[in-house]
Design a protein around this motif. Structure first.
Motif, PDB file in Angstrom:
ATOM      1  N   LYS A  23       0.833  -1.210   0.000  1.00  0.00           N
ATOM      2  CA  LYS A  23       0.000   0.000   0.000  1.00  0.00           C
ATOM      3  C   LYS A  23       0.867   1.260   0.000  1.00  0.00           C
ATOM      4  N   ILE A  24       1.990   1.233   0.721  1.00  0.00           N
ATOM      5  CA  ILE A  24       2.917   2.365   0.711  1.00  0.00           C
ATOM      6  C   ILE A  24       3.417   2.610  -0.712  1.00  0.00           C
ATOM      7  N   ILE A  25       3.803   1.544  -1.386  1.00  0.00           N
ATOM      8  CA  ILE A  25       4.266   1.655  -2.779  1.00  0.00           C
ATOM      9  C   ILE A  25       3.148   2.207  -3.659  1.00  0.00           C
ATOM     10  N   GLU A  26       1.978   1.649  -3.511  1.00  0.00           N
ATOM     11  CA  GLU A  26       0.828   2.049  -4.325  1.00  0.00           C
ATOM     12  C   GLU A  26       0.479   3.533  -4.134  1.00  0.00           C
ATOM     13  N   LEU A  27       0.474   3.992  -2.894  1.00  0.00           N
ATOM     14  CA  LEU A  27       0.077   5.371  -2.594  1.00  0.00           C
ATOM     15  C   LEU A  27       1.109   6.410  -3.037  1.00  0.00           C
ATOM     16  N   THR A  28       2.360   6.006  -3.174  1.00  0.00           N
ATOM     17  CA  THR A  28       3.410   6.972  -3.495  1.00  0.00           C
ATOM     18  C   THR A  28       3.905   6.882  -4.935  1.00  0.00           C
ATOM     19  N   GLN A  29       3.160   6.216  -5.792  1.00  0.00           N
ATOM     20  CA  GLN A  29       3.559   6.093  -7.198  1.00  0.00           C
ATOM     21  C   GLN A  29       3.483   7.422  -7.946  1.00  0.00           C
ATOM     22  N   LYS A  30       2.418   8.164  -7.727  1.00  0.00           N
ATOM     23  CA  LYS A  30       2.179   9.381  -8.504  1.00  0.00           C
ATOM     24  C   LYS A  30       2.804  10.627  -7.889  1.00  0.00           C
ATOM     25  N   GLU A  31       2.806  10.703  -6.552  1.00  0.00           N
ATOM     26  CA  GLU A  31       3.391  11.851  -5.873  1.00  0.00           C
ATOM     27  C   GLU A  31       3.916  11.425  -4.515  1.00  0.00           C
ATOM     28  N   PRO A  32       4.956  12.109  -4.038  1.00  0.00           N
ATOM     29  CA  PRO A  32       5.492  11.741  -2.722  1.00  0.00           C
ATOM     30  C   PRO A  32       4.534  12.119  -1.603  1.00  0.00           C
ATOM     31  N   LEU A  33       4.549  11.323  -0.554  1.00  0.00           N
ATOM     32  CA  LEU A  33       3.762  11.594   0.648  1.00  0.00           C
ATOM     33  C   LEU A  33       4.685  11.516   1.849  1.00  0.00           C
ATOM     34  N   ASP A  34       4.349  12.286   2.888  1.00  0.00           N
ATOM     35  CA  ASP A  34       5.148  12.199   4.106  1.00  0.00           C
ATOM     36  C   ASP A  34       4.709  10.977   4.913  1.00  0.00           C
ATOM     37  N   ILE A  35       5.598  10.528   5.774  1.00  0.00           N
ATOM     38  CA  ILE A  35       5.365   9.294   6.530  1.00  0.00           C
ATOM     39  C   ILE A  35       4.136   9.402   7.418  1.00  0.00           C
ATOM     40  N   SER A  36       3.907  10.554   8.010  1.00  0.00           N
ATOM     41  CA  SER A  36       2.735  10.746   8.858  1.00  0.00           C
ATOM     42  C   SER A  36       1.440  10.544   8.062  1.00  0.00           C
ATOM     43  N   SER A  37       1.371  11.109   6.868  1.00  0.00           N
ATOM     44  CA  SER A  37       0.185  10.944   6.012  1.00  0.00           C
ATOM     45  C   SER A  37       0.000   9.490   5.608  1.00  0.00           C
ATOM     46  N   LEU A  38       1.101   8.824   5.283  1.00  0.00           N
ATOM     47  CA  LEU A  38       1.030   7.402   4.927  1.00  0.00           C
ATOM     48  C   LEU A  38       0.500   6.577   6.098  1.00  0.00           C
ATOM     49  N   ALA A  39       1.030   6.832   7.290  1.00  0.00           N
ATOM     50  CA  ALA A  39       0.598   6.088   8.480  1.00  0.00           C
ATOM     51  C   ALA A  39      -0.901   6.269   8.709  1.00  0.00           C
ATOM     52  N   ASN A  40      -1.374   7.495   8.574  1.00  0.00           N
ATOM     53  CA  ASN A  40      -2.809   7.757   8.741  1.00  0.00           C
ATOM     54  C   ASN A  40      -3.632   7.059   7.664  1.00  0.00           C
ATOM     55  N   GLU A  41      -3.165   7.113   6.442  1.00  0.00           N
ATOM     56  CA  GLU A  41      -3.896   6.525   5.306  1.00  0.00           C
ATOM     57  C   GLU A  41      -4.036   5.007   5.431  1.00  0.00           C
ATOM     58  N   ILE A  42      -2.960   4.344   5.857  1.00  0.00           N
ATOM     59  CA  ILE A  42      -3.017   2.876   5.933  1.00  0.00           C
ATOM     60  C   ILE A  42      -3.303   2.375   7.350  1.00  0.00           C
ATOM     61  N   LYS A  43      -3.569   3.340   8.246  1.00  0.00           N
ATOM     62  CA  LYS A  43      -4.019   3.033   9.606  1.00  0.00           C
ATOM     63  C   LYS A  43      -3.038   2.152  10.395  1.00  0.00           C
ATOM     64  N   ILE A  44      -1.783   2.639  10.439  1.00  0.00           N
ATOM     65  CA  ILE A  44      -0.778   2.001  11.293  1.00  0.00           C
ATOM     66  C   ILE A  44      -0.047   3.103  12.056  1.00  0.00           C
ATOM     67  N   ALA A  45       0.655   2.715  13.101  1.00  0.00           N
ATOM     68  CA  ALA A  45       1.414   3.677  13.903  1.00  0.00           C
ATOM     69  C   ALA A  45       2.527   4.308  13.067  1.00  0.00           C
ATOM     70  N   PHE A  46       2.839   5.550  13.377  1.00  0.00           N
ATOM     71  CA  PHE A  46       3.891   6.278  12.672  1.00  0.00           C
ATOM     72  C   PHE A  46       5.204   5.493  12.677  1.00  0.00           C
ATOM     73  N   ASN A  47       5.604   4.976  13.862  1.00  0.00           N
ATOM     74  CA  ASN A  47       6.875   4.241  13.973  1.00  0.00           C
ATOM     75  C   ASN A  47       6.903   3.006  13.082  1.00  0.00           C
ATOM     76  N   LYS A  48       5.800   2.285  13.022  1.00  0.00           N
ATOM     77  CA  LYS A  48       5.720   1.093  12.176  1.00  0.00           C
ATOM     78  C   LYS A  48       5.852   1.486  10.707  1.00  0.00           C
ATOM     79  N   CYS A  49       5.154   2.556  10.316  1.00  0.00           N
ATOM     80  CA  CYS A  49       5.216   3.040   8.942  1.00  0.00           C
ATOM     81  C   CYS A  49       6.640   3.480   8.590  1.00  0.00           C
ATOM     82  N   SER A  50       7.275   4.181   9.513  1.00  0.00           N
ATOM     83  CA  SER A  50       8.650   4.623   9.306  1.00  0.00           C
ATOM     84  C   SER A  50       9.588   3.427   9.123  1.00  0.00           C
TER      85      SER A  50
END
Length: 87
Positions: A23-50
Motif C-alpha cells: 500500500k505504501i508503494i501504491e500510494l506513493t507512485q504518482k506523488e510523494p507523501l510524508d510518513i505521517s500521512s502514509l501512516a494515517n492513510e493505511i491506519k498504522i502507527a507512525f513508527n511502524k510506517c517509518s
C-alpha cells in the motif's frame, strides 16, 4: 536440475507480499507523501510506517527525501493491474 533464482528480484517481491508495504508503494507512485500521512492513510502507527519505509528504501523500492521536518516517500516501483516494474 535446480533453477537459479534472482535473489534481488525475489527479495523485492517478498517485500511487496506485505499488504501494508504494498500500500505504501501504491500510494506513493504518482506523488510523494510524508510518513505521517502514509501512516494515517493505511491506519498504522507512525513508527511502524517509518520502519516499513526504511525496509523498502533498503530494498530499493522507494526513495526518501527530507523536506523541512518531514520525510517524503516516493515509489521506485510502477504497479498496474497487469505488471510490476522495478525502476
Amino acid at each position: 536440475m535446480k533453477e537459479k533464482i534472482d535473489s534481488e528480484i525475489f527479495m523485492k517481491v517478498k517485500q511487496l507480499s506485505n499488504n501494508k508495504k504494498f500500500k505504501i508503494i501504491e500510494l506513493t507512485q504518482k506523488e510523494p507523501l510524508d510518513i505521517s500521512s502514509l501512516a494515517n492513510e493505511i491506519k498504522i502507527a507512525f513508527n511502524k510506517c517509518s520502519n516499513y519505509c526504511t525496509q523498502l528504501e533498503r530494498g530499493g523500492l522507494i526513495e526518501k527525501t527530507k523536506e523541512g521536518k518531514n520525510t517524503l516517500v516516493r515509489s521506485r516501483v510502477n504497479i498496474s493491474n497487469k505488471s510490476i516494474i522495478f525502476n
